[in-house]
Design an enzyme around this catalytic site. Structure first.
Site, PDB file in Angstrom:
ATOM      1  NE  ARG A 124      -3.858   0.015   2.164  1.00 59.08           N
ATOM      2  CZ  ARG A 124      -5.125  -0.248   1.838  1.00 59.08           C
ATOM      3  NH1 ARG A 124      -5.551  -1.486   1.762  1.00 59.08           N
ATOM      4  NH2 ARG A 124      -5.966   0.722   1.599  1.00 59.08           N
ATOM      5  NE  ARG A 136      -3.625   0.844   5.704  1.00 58.22           N
ATOM      6  CZ  ARG A 136      -4.896   1.076   5.395  1.00 58.22           C
ATOM      7  NH1 ARG A 136      -5.811   0.155   5.588  1.00 58.22           N
ATOM      8  NH2 ARG A 136      -5.260   2.237   4.909  1.00 58.22           N
ATOM      9  CD  GLU A 152      -4.303  -7.894  -3.276  1.00 62.40           C
ATOM     10  OE1 GLU A 152      -4.482  -6.998  -2.428  1.00 62.40           O
ATOM     11  OE2 GLU A 152      -4.857  -8.990  -3.212  1.00 62.40           O
ATOM     12  CB  THR A 211      -9.316  -3.537  -1.061  1.00 60.49           C
ATOM     13  OG1 THR A 211      -7.912  -3.602  -0.838  1.00 60.49           O
ATOM     14  CG2 THR A 211      -9.594  -3.009  -2.441  1.00 60.49           C
ATOM     15  CG  HIS A 253     -12.054  -8.240  -0.211  1.00 63.23           C
ATOM     16  ND1 HIS A 253     -12.791  -7.971   0.915  1.00 63.23           N
ATOM     17  CD2 HIS A 253     -10.994  -7.415  -0.179  1.00 63.23           C
ATOM     18  CE1 HIS A 253     -12.197  -7.003   1.585  1.00 63.23           C
ATOM     19  NE2 HIS A 253     -11.103  -6.643   0.949  1.00 63.23           N
ATOM     20  CG  HIS A 260      -9.064 -11.116   7.963  1.00 61.54           C
ATOM     21  ND1 HIS A 260     -10.104 -11.620   8.716  1.00 61.54           N
ATOM     22  CD2 HIS A 260      -8.438 -10.202   8.744  1.00 61.54           C
ATOM     23  CE1 HIS A 260     -10.116 -11.018   9.884  1.00 61.54           C
ATOM     24  NE2 HIS A 260      -9.123 -10.156   9.932  1.00 61.54           N
TER      25      HIS A 260
HETATM   26  N1  PXP Z   1      -8.149  -9.742  -3.201  1.00 64.11           N
HETATM   27  C1  PXP Z   1      -7.887  -8.423  -3.071  1.00 64.11           C
HETATM   28  C2  PXP Z   1      -7.786  -7.593  -4.303  1.00 64.11           C
HETATM   29  C3  PXP Z   1      -7.674  -7.850  -1.807  1.00 64.11           C
HETATM   30  O1  PXP Z   1      -7.414  -6.531  -1.703  1.00 64.11           O
HETATM   31  C4  PXP Z   1      -7.725  -8.685  -0.677  1.00 64.11           C
HETATM   32  C5  PXP Z   1      -7.470  -8.103   0.682  1.00 64.11           C
HETATM   33  O2  PXP Z   1      -6.168  -7.664   0.794  1.00 64.11           O
HETATM   34  C6  PXP Z   1      -7.996 -10.046  -0.855  1.00 64.11           C
HETATM   35  C7  PXP Z   1      -8.225 -10.549  -2.122  1.00 64.11           C
HETATM   36  C8  PXP Z   1      -8.031 -10.993   0.296  1.00 64.11           C
HETATM   37  O3  PXP Z   1      -9.124 -10.671   1.105  1.00 64.11           O
HETATM   38  P1  PXP Z   1      -9.245 -11.349   2.534  1.00 64.11           P
HETATM   39  O4  PXP Z   1      -8.049 -10.903   3.322  1.00 64.11           O
HETATM   40  O5  PXP Z   1     -10.539 -10.803   3.051  1.00 64.11           O
HETATM   41  O6  PXP Z   1      -9.268 -12.823   2.311  1.00 64.11           O
END
Ligand code: PXP
Length: 240
Positions: A45, A49, A70, A101, A191, A214
């Site tokens: 980022r 962070r 990313e 995000t 996500h 996560h």
């Molecule tokens: N894909 C993207 C583009 C993301 O920004 C994120 C979170 O960083 C994820 C997937 C993974 O999401 P999560 O951490 O909720 O599994």
């Protein structure tokens, strides 16, 4: 068969909470690969962070599967990506105030900017994916940028509380994936996916790769708690 790319950002989040050197997302990536990860994902980022530049550089040297970076479509990040050369760049929107995000990249808002970023990354020899909401117009716009693939945002599906809403959001993801495939795009998704929400995708065969972070890091904290406490307890007992 779908693949799993493991996002280790939140290992870095725990490290940054104390500003120290552990836990190291580079170590987590090794363990994730030992567990079968098909790829390792990090989001560098603008505000640094969680993941640091040093993490991305070391991961480029140590990841044996595929390194997925990313990033926002900024000059700074394009420069870093072309230097470090991940196996895939996923373009994401970025707001300083967001906790994570919040939505897909709004390609329609400035298609020229995204197309230019994709072209610059291609010139650096990199493959590009665009993180996008399950929205027909956004997917059509993403296809016109020249990107090789899209990652469909599953957050609304995962967050939906009512079964009917969940089913509607799931259908949106499936329809978006079909459209992307018809436009010759590779189709990733991610996500908010957890050990429950992933089950709905069983036997669908529409997603090439899931990007999950996560829930895996959260599960690892609990799965490792008993052993971690037992190890410290053995040391404390020696202090008596
Ligand atoms: N894909 C993207 C583009 C993301 O920004 C994120 C979170 O960083 C994820 C997937 C993974 O999401 P999560 O951490 O909720 O599994």
């Amino acid at each position: 068969m779908a693949q799993l790319a493991v996002n280790v950002d939140h290992v870095a989040t725990i490290r940054q909470a104390r500003g120290g050197v552990y836990p190291d997302p580079v170590h987590a990536a090794v363990l994730a690969e030992m567990g079968g990860a098909d790829g390792i994902v990090v989001h560098l980022r603008e505000d640094r962070r969680h993941i640091q530049d040093r993490d991305v550089r070391l991961l480029r040297e140590t990841v044996l599967s595929r390194l997925i970076l990313e990033m926002g479509a900024t000059d700074e990040m394009i420069g870093i990506a072309c230097e470090i050369r991940p196996d895939l760049v996923t373009l994401v929107p970025e707001k300083r105030t967001e906790i994570t995000t919040e939505g897909g990249l709004d390609v329609l808002a400035d298609p020229g900017h995204v197309k230019n970023a994709v072209a610059r990354l291609h010139a650096g020899g990199l493959e590009v994916s665009i993180f996008i909401d399950p929205d027909q117009r956004q997917i059509e716009a993403a296809a016109k940028t020249g990107a090789e693939m899209v990652e469909i945002h599953t957050g609304r599906y995962c967050d939906a509380a009512m079964p009917s809403e969940k089913e509607r959001c799931f259908s949106e993801v499936v329809d978006a994936a079909r459209l992307a495939r018809n436009l010759d795009l590779g189709v990733n998704a991610g996500h908010g996916l957890c050990y429950n929400s992933i089950k709905r995708f069983a036997n669908t065969g529409i997603i090439d790769e899931f990007s999950i972070g996560h829930s895996i890091v959260a599960r690892a904290v609990l799965a490792g708690m008993t052993a971690a406490v037992a190890e410290m307890q053995a040391l404390v007992r020696q202090c008596g």
